[in-house]
Scaffold this motif. Structure first.
Motif, short mmCIF file in Angstrom:
data_model
loop_
_atom_site.label_atom_id
_atom_site.label_comp_id
_atom_site.label_asym_id
_atom_site.label_seq_id
_atom_site.Cartn_x
_atom_site.Cartn_y
_atom_site.Cartn_z
N PHE A 192 -11.60 14.05 5.62
CA PHE A 192 -11.00 15.01 6.55
C PHE A 192 -9.49 14.99 6.42
O PHE A 192 -8.88 13.92 6.46
CB PHE A 192 -11.42 14.66 7.98
CG PHE A 192 -10.87 15.58 9.02
CD1 PHE A 192 -11.43 16.82 9.23
CD2 PHE A 192 -9.78 15.19 9.81
CE1 PHE A 192 -10.92 17.68 10.21
CE2 PHE A 192 -9.27 16.04 10.77
CZ PHE A 192 -9.85 17.29 10.98
N LEU A 202 -14.15 9.65 7.00
CA LEU A 202 -14.70 9.64 8.35
C LEU A 202 -15.61 8.45 8.60
O LEU A 202 -15.77 8.02 9.75
CB LEU A 202 -15.47 10.94 8.61
CG LEU A 202 -14.62 12.22 8.61
CD1 LEU A 202 -15.51 13.44 8.71
CD2 LEU A 202 -13.60 12.19 9.74
N PHE A 236 -11.25 18.36 14.27
CA PHE A 236 -11.94 17.06 14.24
C PHE A 236 -13.00 16.99 15.33
O PHE A 236 -14.14 16.57 15.08
CB PHE A 236 -10.91 15.94 14.41
CG PHE A 236 -11.48 14.56 14.33
CD1 PHE A 236 -11.71 13.95 13.12
CD2 PHE A 236 -11.79 13.85 15.50
CE1 PHE A 236 -12.23 12.66 13.04
CE2 PHE A 236 -12.30 12.58 15.43
CZ PHE A 236 -12.53 11.98 14.21
#
Length: 242
Positions: A192, A202, A236
């Motif tokens: 990410f 992640l 996110f």
């Protein structure tokens, strides 16, 4: 490709329009005269390419790039001053053209853009981008040291100009590739873009807490901390929520 012209000088914008008329694959979708104007038009028009002046009233072109959320458009600087070239390439600029813009230099810059956007084989066929799975391993070299690194053990990638620092185990070698080029090889389900300079794995996220201006502070296993801007924090949350 959609392009935005950002320059406070009308004559300079008109000259770029004239030169770009010879390149029908470049569509000029708008013009901006300063950083605030450019921020609004980048958000509204979603250009893939910026022709960006350095010195403008209020704030310079570099401050615009610092305020844009990733992924950033491709950037070709157009300026009357050559002393900013080194700093421009620290922002991964595609090219740095001096005014008055030489048509041949513009052609070279656009060819570089096209090659980056559509890699081809020697026979001219498009090259598919191969994404790395977590189970894959990659060869990493810095100077005389070499590693064969499992992708799943890479917890953070950090931009340092045109180079990228890779964090895995207790190592953090610097690679001679840009963060954008590295990101293109990674699986977006697991990696990410946290901000303009950092990409996180992640699977290494250990904790999250609120941060300034609606952002988030992400804690990775091993102690590293990464700040997410408000916009990236929203992305996110959407990705990580049920």
């Amino acid at each position: 490709m959609k392009a935005l012209l950002i320059d406070d000088e009308r004559l300079a914008r008109n000259e770029l329009r004239r030169l770009l008329a010879a390149h029908p694959d470049i569509e000029i979708v708008g013009e901006a005269v300063d950083v605030e104007d450019a921020l609004e038009k980048v958000a509204a028009l979603k250009p893939g390419l910026l022709f960006l002046d350095v010195q403008m009233p209020g704030a310079d072109g570099f401050s615009l790039l610092e305020r844009l959320e990733p992924p950033l458009p491709a950037v070709i600087f157009t300026t009357a001053y050559d002393e900013f070239a080194v700093k421009a390439f620290e922002f991964n600029a595609l090219d740095y053209l001096l005014k008055p813009v030489d048509p041949n230099r513009l052609i070279a810059a656009l060819e570089r853009l096209r090659a980056r956007e559509t890699p081809t084989t020697p026979g001219g066929a498009p090259v598919p981008t191969t994404r790395l799975a977590l189970e894959d391993k990659v060869f990493v070299r810095e100077g005389d040291r070499c590693w064969f690194v499992p992708v799943k053990s890479i917890r953070l990638l950090e931009s340092e100009g045109n180079y990228t620092r890779l964090y895995f185990d207790d190592q953090k070698p610097q690679l001679f590739r840009s963060l954008t080029a590295m990101e293109e090889r990674l699986d977006s389900r697991h990696f990410f873009r946290a901000n303009r300079k950092q990409v996180i794995n992640l699977t290494w996220v250990e904790g999250i807490e609120p941060w300034f201006s609606g952002g988030l502070l992400v804690k990775l296993k091993g102690g590293l901390k990464v700040e997410l801007s408000r916009r990236q924090a929203q992305d996110f949350r959407e990705r990580m929520s049920l």
